[in-house]
Design an enzyme around this catalytic site. Sequence first.
Site, PDB file in Angstrom:
ATOM      1  N   ASN A  18       0.549   7.185   4.269  1.00 51.85           N
ATOM      2  CA  ASN A  18       0.692   5.845   4.398  1.00 51.85           C
ATOM      3  C   ASN A  18       1.550   5.020   3.381  1.00 51.85           C
ATOM      4  OD1 ASN A  18      -1.327   5.922   6.329  1.00 51.85           O
ATOM      5  ND2 ASN A  18      -3.020   5.603   4.877  1.00 51.85           N
ATOM      6  N   CYS A  19       2.022   3.804   3.906  1.00 54.18           N
ATOM      7  CA  CYS A  19       2.767   2.916   2.952  1.00 54.18           C
ATOM      8  C   CYS A  19       1.975   2.362   1.779  1.00 54.18           C
ATOM      9  CB  CYS A  19       3.542   1.748   3.764  1.00 54.18           C
ATOM     10  SG  CYS A  19       4.401   2.174   5.233  1.00 54.18           S
ATOM     11  N   PRO A  20       2.494   2.246   0.615  1.00 57.64           N
ATOM     12  CA  PRO A  20       3.949   2.525   0.187  1.00 57.64           C
ATOM     13  C   PRO A  20       3.991   3.865  -0.242  1.00 57.64           C
ATOM     14  CG  PRO A  20       3.043   1.542  -1.531  1.00 57.64           C
ATOM     15  CD  PRO A  20       2.147   1.667  -0.586  1.00 57.64           C
ATOM     16  N   ASN A  22       4.611   6.576   1.174  1.00 57.85           N
ATOM     17  CA  ASN A  22       5.553   7.568   1.878  1.00 57.85           C
ATOM     18  C   ASN A  22       6.911   7.000   1.331  1.00 57.85           C
ATOM     19  OD1 ASN A  22       5.651   4.984   2.974  1.00 57.85           O
ATOM     20  ND2 ASN A  22       4.958   5.702   4.955  1.00 57.85           N
TER      21      ASN A  22
END
Lengths: 88, 267
Positions: A18-20, A22
């Site tokens: 997931n962000c952040p 990644n």
Amino acid sequence: MINPEREITATKNLRGVNCPMNLVYTKVAMAALKPGEVLEIILDNGPPINNVPGSVKKEGHEVLSQTQLTDGAWSVLVRKSPQTPKSP
Amino acid sequence: MEYSAAQLERYSRHIILAEVGVEGQDKIAAAKVLIIGAGGLGSPAALYLAAAGIGTIGIVDGDVVDLSNLQRQIAHHTRDVGRDKVLSAAEKMTAINPDIRVRPHQMLLDAANIREVIRDYDFVIDGTDNFPTKFLVNDACVLEDIPFSHGGILRFDGQTMTVVPGKSSCYRCTFRQPPPPDAVPTCSQAGVLGAIAGMLGTIQATEALKYVTEIGQLLTDTLLSFDALSMRFRRVPLRRQSSCPLCGTNPTITELVDYQQNACALK
């Protein structure tokens, strides 16, 4: 015609990340490359593909292509900038 | 440096900053910062620099934790009263971040020992509580060519400046010598609103992080002061003085001296 896929130096599979985080893994992978080399990142559909390429561009790198794969994830090719900007 | 998945997650909010990134976090991990004073300023600076992952943090203090410290010296907890401040602070720092190395220096700095202590560090944070020691830190850092952040708080006021020896004005360029003891507040005047220690100490920690990551503009040649009652901040431009007795063209201070300490310094 230049085919960026032939230039891929490294691939980072970020499916399920997931962000952040990644973006964090993308930056770590980019840091290992030389300027001008191409990184392929595999991002989930949704927030990851909507956010990470923009962040990568803001850092001065070039997003060469975004291609949706059969499982819905995206292959994004990024060319590392000649130098990492200190203050974008 | 190689990061574990846990370390990448811990430092993720640094790494995603374009100005910091992996390279900046590497510099943070390689840096050595010395914090002089484990009190009001040193506590927030120590906790934030530990959290940031500064690889080696030295912390100097000769005192033990007193109950009256706890109103602002946030590295120390109630159960630490009576403990050495450096050990109390070191415990909290490594609890926040076990990746870092903390070197506790349980000692009082003086003209005879300070140069040897600071020599091994990249950046120094002055979190001391009295004028003689502030001059000692300035002089020692200039003579050893080590950048540092000056800081001071009293009542509702704070002031700070960053000094890069040989490049920017030093504390003595502006303040030639410690004020006479009768000009320094007496015990009954020496109150301080606890939270302003955090305001000032975190500015100092930020300067240390900017210096080690080589980003932004340091608070050099500028005295930043604030009055928390009006919450006004003021920047006073300073210039390096060729007449400075320490860093000027013909320095008269070539070795360190101990000034008389005010027995009732603000702690």
